[in-house]
Scaffold this active site. Structure first.
Site, PDB file in Angstrom:
ATOM      1  N   LYS A 169       0.832  -1.203   0.000  1.00  0.00           N
ATOM      2  CA  LYS A 169       0.000   0.000   0.000  1.00  0.00           C
ATOM      3  C   LYS A 169       0.868   1.255   0.000  1.00  0.00           C
ATOM      4  CE  LYS A 169      -1.584   2.063   3.550  1.00  0.00           C
ATOM      5  NZ  LYS A 169      -2.244   2.480   4.814  1.00  0.00           N
ATOM      6  N   ASP A 229      -6.365   0.763   0.880  1.00  0.00           N
ATOM      7  CA  ASP A 229      -6.429   1.077   2.311  1.00  0.00           C
ATOM      8  C   ASP A 229      -7.789   0.667   2.846  1.00  0.00           C
ATOM      9  OD1 ASP A 229      -8.168   2.959   1.335  1.00  0.00           O
ATOM     10  OD2 ASP A 229      -7.259   4.653   2.409  1.00  0.00           O
TER      11      ASP A 229
END
Length: 361
Positions: A230, A248
């Site tokens: 991420k 996320d």
């Protein structure tokens, strides 16, 4: 001699009357009186057939009357048959399977892809200014800020990093810092000891392994302490222009609500969503979805009544559907409040966030 039996009976009667209250049985009647009454009943037995016959005759019309009355009362019961209007209810119940049969026709893969791409296009119209909500001036600042954003808001990170980068502007400076001083500077972001270890570790790795520069490849970034896929995609997409999908918590929540995926694994979600959209859309898609999740489609109280894509959302109704109540749930510029960046990019329609310690109003 002929009167002796009569006298005997009289004397017996006197004895009964004298003792009537001495041996009272059930229902207040003397047991002896009961016994005396049973004896004379013997000769009266022949009269019973006559009495029973006479009593039986009026009993027959009574039965007939009862039969007639029951027949009369039975007629309204027949008229009450229209109360069997409950049958239409059964018909309605039998229609229920038709309603429940709707989910039996799942959305085709092609229909889902078309709906997903339309959501992306409409979100582009709602959020034409979508952008990374972390303040940064170079790849190193973005990398550090993204690591600090774990388990906190971008707003809190943006309020914390100005002092941090003013004291440690380069990887070499941060790698040589005193850990306790770094901890004190980043304390507002939470988990400051673990985060201090991560950002000082990645700064040392950049200094020792990459000449003090942030690498522009996924396989290099994920080797740095505290950096996962991420974080790597945030840096690649916004500092290097390399397309990537940022999965996320907001992104995961929304793509599941929109039925783009059923997985709860970030890597699988990334792979599945990547097959729906062209690579050129990945970075901006991530920004739009995250913007929508932070401002409208919240985790606990989605503002369904103020959502611009309800006609494309299969989860409509999970949140507040009343338009006026839903408007009160909107956040940041959608609700008329400051955004998360102290230094927002050009074209941002909201107000800049206040610095640390200032009022957020």
């Amino acid at each position: 001699m002929s009167n002796s039996p009569v006298r005997a009976q009289a004397k017996g009667a006197e004895r009964v009357s004298a003792e009537g209250n001495s041996a009272v049985g059930e229902h207040g009647v003397s047991k002896r009186v009961k016994a005396a009454n049973r004896k004379p009943a013997g000769p009266a037995e022949p009269a019973k057939p006559a009495n029973s016959t006479k009593a039986a005759k009026p009993a027959k019309p009574a039965k007939a009357a009862k039969t007639a009355e029951s027949a009369k009362t039975a007629r309204p019961a027949k008229a009450a048959k229209p109360a069997k209007a409950a049958k239409p209810a059964k018909v309605a119940e039998s229609a229920k399977p038709a309603e429940s049969a709707k989910p039996a026709k799942p959305e085709s893969r092609l229909a889902m892809v078309r709906r997903a791409r339309r959501i992306n296009r409409e979100l582009a119209e709602v959020f034409p200014y979508a952008h990374p909500e972390l303040d940064f001036r170079n790849p190193f600042e973005l990398l550090v800020a993204t690591v600090l954003s774990a388990q906190t808001t971008d707003l809190r990170v943006n309020q914390t990093t100005p002092a941090l980068f003013a004291k440690y502007p380069t990887p070499e400076d941060l790698a040589a810092a005193v850990p306790e001083e770094v901890e004190e500077l980043i304390r507002p972001t939470g988990f400051f000891r673990a985060k201090t270890k991560s950002i000082m570790g990645l700064a040392a790795a950049l200094r020792d392994d990459f000449g003090g520069e942030v690498p522009g490849r996924l396989e290099d970034l994920v080797k740095l302490p505290g950096v996962g896929r991420k974080t790597a995609f945030v840096v690649l997409g916004n500092a290097f222009g390399v397309p990537g999908i940022t999965v996320d918590t907001h992104f995961m929540r929304l793509v599941r609500r929109w039925r783009w995926t059923e997985s709860d694994d970030p890597v699988k979600i990334e792979a599945e969503v990547a097959t729906i959209f062209p690579k050129s859309e990945w970075t901006m898609l991530s920004h739009r979805v995250i913007f929508h999740g932070r401002r409208i489609c919240h985790a606990r109280k989605p503002a369904c009544g103020a959502c611009p894509i309800t006609h494309l959302c299969p989860s409509y109704g999970e949140g507040e559907t009343d338009p006026e109540k839903a408007k009160k749930l909107l956040k940041y510029e959608m609700g008329g409040f400051p955004g998360q960046r102290l230094d927002p990019p050009p074209g941002y329609p909201g107000r800049p966030a206040p610095p640390l310690g200032a009022s957020d109003g």
